[in-house]
Structures are given as C-alpha cells and as structure tokens.
Enzyme design. Sequence first.
Site, PDB file in Angstrom:
ATOM      1  N   CYS A 114      14.879   3.181  44.087  1.00 34.62           N
ATOM      2  CA  CYS A 114      14.040   3.816  43.059  1.00 34.62           C
ATOM      3  C   CYS A 114      12.552   3.655  43.352  1.00 34.62           C
ATOM      4  O   CYS A 114      11.730   4.380  42.789  1.00 34.62           O
ATOM      5  CB  CYS A 114      14.360   3.240  41.682  1.00 34.62           C
ATOM      6  SG  CYS A 114      16.112   3.330  41.297  1.00 34.62           S
ATOM      7  N   HIS A 255       8.925   4.442  36.653  1.00 30.97           N
ATOM      8  CA  HIS A 255      10.290   4.867  36.993  1.00 30.97           C
ATOM      9  C   HIS A 255      11.103   5.087  35.716  1.00 30.97           C
ATOM     10  O   HIS A 255      11.166   4.208  34.853  1.00 30.97           O
ATOM     11  CB  HIS A 255      10.928   3.803  37.877  1.00 30.97           C
ATOM     12  CG  HIS A 255      12.380   4.037  38.123  1.00 30.97           C
ATOM     13  ND1 HIS A 255      12.892   5.284  38.424  1.00 30.97           N
ATOM     14  CD2 HIS A 255      13.436   3.184  38.085  1.00 30.97           C
ATOM     15  CE1 HIS A 255      14.196   5.179  38.563  1.00 30.97           C
ATOM     16  NE2 HIS A 255      14.551   3.936  38.365  1.00 30.97           N
ATOM     17  N   ASN A 285      18.346   8.786  35.139  1.00 31.83           N
ATOM     18  CA  ASN A 285      17.669   8.039  36.189  1.00 31.83           C
ATOM     19  C   ASN A 285      17.870   8.773  37.518  1.00 31.83           C
ATOM     20  O   ASN A 285      18.980   8.790  38.052  1.00 31.83           O
ATOM     21  CB  ASN A 285      18.264   6.627  36.241  1.00 31.83           C
ATOM     22  CG  ASN A 285      17.643   5.755  37.308  1.00 31.83           C
ATOM     23  OD1 ASN A 285      16.957   6.236  38.206  1.00 31.83           O
ATOM     24  ND2 ASN A 285      17.898   4.462  37.217  1.00 31.83           N
TER      25      ASN A 285
HETATM   26  N1  ACO Z   1      29.613   3.600  26.646  1.00 32.20           N
HETATM   27  C1  ACO Z   1      30.109   2.753  25.749  1.00 32.20           C
HETATM   28  N2  ACO Z   1      30.202   1.440  25.954  1.00 32.20           N
HETATM   29  C2  ACO Z   1      29.738   0.972  27.131  1.00 32.20           C
HETATM   30  C3  ACO Z   1      29.179   1.807  28.110  1.00 32.20           C
HETATM   31  C4  ACO Z   1      29.141   3.178  27.846  1.00 32.20           C
HETATM   32  N3  ACO Z   1      28.621   4.058  28.706  1.00 32.20           N
HETATM   33  N4  ACO Z   1      28.807   1.040  29.161  1.00 32.20           N
HETATM   34  C5  ACO Z   1      29.094  -0.219  28.849  1.00 32.20           C
HETATM   35  N5  ACO Z   1      29.659  -0.271  27.628  1.00 32.20           N
HETATM   36  C6  ACO Z   1      30.144  -1.426  26.893  1.00 32.20           C
HETATM   37  C7  ACO Z   1      30.498  -2.588  27.787  1.00 32.20           C
HETATM   38  O1  ACO Z   1      31.796  -2.439  28.286  1.00 32.20           O
HETATM   39  C8  ACO Z   1      30.358  -3.745  26.836  1.00 32.20           C
HETATM   40  O2  ACO Z   1      31.521  -3.806  26.047  1.00 32.20           O
HETATM   41  P1  ACO Z   1      32.134  -5.235  25.649  1.00 32.20           P
HETATM   42  O3  ACO Z   1      31.063  -5.907  24.839  1.00 32.20           O
HETATM   43  O4  ACO Z   1      33.331  -4.847  24.869  1.00 32.20           O
HETATM   44  O5  ACO Z   1      32.426  -5.930  26.930  1.00 32.20           O
HETATM   45  C9  ACO Z   1      29.211  -3.338  25.925  1.00 32.20           C
HETATM   46  O6  ACO Z   1      29.080  -1.911  26.077  1.00 32.20           O
HETATM   47  C10 ACO Z   1      27.897  -3.993  26.301  1.00 32.20           C
HETATM   48  O7  ACO Z   1      27.736  -3.849  27.699  1.00 32.20           O
HETATM   49  P2  ACO Z   1      26.455  -4.375  28.421  1.00 32.20           P
HETATM   50  O8  ACO Z   1      26.531  -4.046  29.883  1.00 32.20           O
HETATM   51  O9  ACO Z   1      26.206  -5.783  28.056  1.00 32.20           O
HETATM   52  O10 ACO Z   1      25.353  -3.458  27.705  1.00 32.20           O
HETATM   53  P3  ACO Z   1      23.811  -3.550  27.803  1.00 32.20           P
HETATM   54  O11 ACO Z   1      23.243  -3.657  26.468  1.00 32.20           O
HETATM   55  O12 ACO Z   1      23.342  -4.517  28.848  1.00 32.20           O
HETATM   56  O13 ACO Z   1      23.441  -2.082  28.342  1.00 32.20           O
HETATM   57  C11 ACO Z   1      22.820  -0.976  30.370  1.00 32.20           C
HETATM   58  C12 ACO Z   1      23.933  -1.649  29.592  1.00 32.20           C
HETATM   59  C13 ACO Z   1      22.370   0.249  29.597  1.00 32.20           C
HETATM   60  C14 ACO Z   1      23.365  -0.564  31.717  1.00 32.20           C
HETATM   61  C15 ACO Z   1      21.667  -1.987  30.523  1.00 32.20           C
HETATM   62  O14 ACO Z   1      22.108  -3.193  31.049  1.00 32.20           O
HETATM   63  C16 ACO Z   1      20.585  -1.458  31.375  1.00 32.20           C
HETATM   64  O15 ACO Z   1      19.867  -0.563  30.998  1.00 32.20           O
HETATM   65  N6  ACO Z   1      20.401  -2.034  32.605  1.00 32.20           N
HETATM   66  C17 ACO Z   1      19.481  -1.517  33.558  1.00 32.20           C
HETATM   67  C18 ACO Z   1      20.282  -0.819  34.565  1.00 32.20           C
HETATM   68  C19 ACO Z   1      19.608   0.376  35.159  1.00 32.20           C
HETATM   69  O16 ACO Z   1      18.780   1.033  34.563  1.00 32.20           O
HETATM   70  N7  ACO Z   1      20.036   0.666  36.358  1.00 32.20           N
HETATM   71  C20 ACO Z   1      19.584   1.806  37.043  1.00 32.20           C
HETATM   72  C21 ACO Z   1      19.297   1.521  38.444  1.00 32.20           C
HETATM   73  S1  ACO Z   1      18.031   0.303  38.628  1.00 32.20           S
HETATM   74  C22 ACO Z   1      16.685   0.945  38.015  1.00 32.20           C
HETATM   75  O17 ACO Z   1      16.529   2.120  38.055  1.00 32.20           O
HETATM   76  C23 ACO Z   1      15.694   0.035  37.430  1.00 32.20           C
END
Ligand code: ACO
Length: 328
Positions: A114, A255, A285
């Site tokens: 990214c 980003h 993204n």
């Molecule tokens: N829909 C519904 N539920 C979901 C989804 C979905 N798409 N994805 C995950 N869940 C569930 C999980 O299974 C989990 O369920 P559980 O509690 O029963 O186990 C629950 O939601 C919470 O999951 P987490 O992963 O803890 O959720 P979090 O609040 O951390 O959000 C997210 C996840 C959005 C991916 C977050 O961690 C994030 O934004 N991370 C940054 C990642 C990113 O942007 N990556 C892109 C590449 S790197 C970059 O560009 C910077």
Amino acid sequence: MIASRIVGTGRAVPPRVLTNDDLAKMVDTSDQWIAERTGIRQRHILDPSLAASDLAAEAAREACRKAGVDPARVDCIIVGTVTGDCPFPSTAAFVQKKLGAAHGGCAFDLSAACAGFLYGLSIADAFIRAGQYRLVAVIGVEVLSRIVDWTDRSTCVLFGDGAGAVLLAADDSGRRGVLSTHLYADGRLTDILWQPAGGSREPISPEGIAAKRHLVQMNGREVYKHAVKNMVAASRTALEANNLSGGDVTWVIAHQANLRILEGVSERIGIPMSRFFTNVDRYGNTSSASVPTALDEAIEQGKVKEGDLLVFTALGGGLAWASAAVRW
Ligand code: ACO
C-alpha cells in the site's frame, strides 16, 4: 533549486461495482458490519479479460492528458504494485508499450504494497532533482480481487481494484513541488499481511493452493495498530522536516484502508477529519492505487488549489510505510 512537481493526475476504475449487499450473498457478512467497521460501501472489480497494466496505462494516459504532455515524452515509468501482470517482466514495461511512452526510457515495478505509490514518488522525485529523467509517471495499481480469498469474510470485504497515476516534471520556481519524502519498513512484521505462496520461497503447488497460501493473509488487528501509529509518526516527520505544523496542512491524503484507521490518524495527529480527503466508501482499499486515486478525485472536485499544502501517508505489507509533503 530544482524540485519535482505533480503536473498531471489520473485514475482508472473498473466499471463493475461490488456492493456490501452483493458480498452478503457470498459470505456471512452485512452492509452494516462492513460500513461500521471500515466505512466501505462498495468496491470495483476488474473484468477477467484485463490486467493491471490496462488500468495503469489508462490512469497514466489520463495524467498525461491533463498535463498536456504527449505520452511519448515520458522517459520513466514507475509502477507500485503487488498484483502486477506477471512475475516478470515488469508491469511498467507493459505500461510503457500500452501508453506509447518513450521506448528506451526506464520502466520498473516496485513492491511496497500500500506504500508503493509513495515509495515511487520518492524515487521519481530523486530522479528529477538529479536531472536523470525529465518526465516520470508514478503509478499505483492493484487488482487485489485476483489474490483475495472470496470465502474469507475478514479480508474479502476490504479490498478493491483500481489505478491512480501522477506525472512528475521539474519545477524551478522554488515555490511548488514535492517538499520531502520519508520511507520506512519493518521486516520483523512480514507475516501480519502477506501472500505467502507464489514466489521462490513457496512456489505454487497443489498443496499450497489447497491451503490457500497463494491468497492474502492478514492479522487485521495487528495491521490496524501499526497503521495508525506509523502513519501518524510519518506524517509528523513530514511536517517537522519542513518546519510546518498541522495547522498549515490543507489536505491529508492518506492511504484509504478504512475510515476507522483514518479517524485514528486524524485524532492522534490533531488534524480534523474535515481536512482528510476520503473516498474509501466507494473504492474500498485499493492498496498502492489509493493515494493517487484520492488525489485525482480531490483535484477533480476542485478541492486542491495552488499553494495548498498536502500531506500524503500510507502503510502496507512489509510492513512498509511512507509520507510526503507537497506544496501544490
Ligand atoms: N462480517 C461480519 N463479521 C465479521 C467480518 C465480516 N466481514 N469479518 C470479521 N467478522 C467477525 C469476526 O469473525 C469476529 O467474530 P467473533 O467475535 O465471533 O470471533 C468479529 O467480527 C470481530 O472480528 P475482528 O477481526 O476482531 O474485528 P475488528 O474490529 O478488528 O475489525 C477489521 C476487523 C475491519 C479487519 C480491522 O481489524 C481492521 O480494519 N484492520 C486493518 C486491516 C486493513 O485495513 N487491512 C488492509 C491492508 S493493510 C492497510 O491497508 C493498512
């Protein structure tokens, strides 16, 4: 003193839209979950008949058109991508041909996920200031839809396809252009966001494919933490290096990973969200394409004026991250 200045911008976004509701039919998710956690409402997906270089060339052509520059004069093409046309030759080489850029000019890809566009901007800036090239196209392009696990709801909802490009030229006005760039990486964190198989480390194999090792793997929480912390630090460095403060910034073009990350950066750096340009809701993204795509849209919407101070920042797999300060 010679600086490099962005003289044209362009973007290319595939016409096919995949909404959160569409995704809810594919995996166990909902528009509400995705929108609340990421701010994303839809993303664009490239037609299977096309490749990264098609999007990249289109974005670069647009940047040349807006700059009033014949693509044949572009003597250097830098493409930041992790989803290029093929392992080799470079996507930039395909772009050179499709764009009709100068044959015999330089063309290469770089891998900083990214942060790829900002790494490219930094290299292009150095090339121009050194007098090595005169017109450099810096392109961020991704076709992430080809390496996403469409059965994994924790990653497939995040990404989209697209390309953004800028054309950089020398500027000796002493008033405008790229003021500074800062690049960083932390190789201790290679495994929190990566595509493990498909290279020399783990060539594609039936076992690897069965284990989905050829697709994106991510520890979302860890990435989130580092994204906020490091984009804040890099943006601060960009300001300090130029004796500027948050109050001097017209736009932060960061980003577009997700809205919550941008809000975290805004809060910690003390620059309000009203000065963050965002389009993550419509594109998801798009990795290296996100900063130049957002810049192009901000300009198109008349939000960027001569003399404005722009701060760019991005973080991605590597981890690799970067910032740049630009006087428009
Ligand atoms: N829909 C519904 N539920 C979901 C989804 C979905 N798409 N994805 C995950 N869940 C569930 C999980 O299974 C989990 O369920 P559980 O509690 O029963 O186990 C629950 O939601 C919470 O999951 P987490 O992963 O803890 O959720 P979090 O609040 O951390 O959000 C997210 C996840 C959005 C991916 C977050 O961690 C994030 O934004 N991370 C940054 C990642 C990113 O942007 N990556 C892109 C590449 S790197 C970059 O560009 C910077």
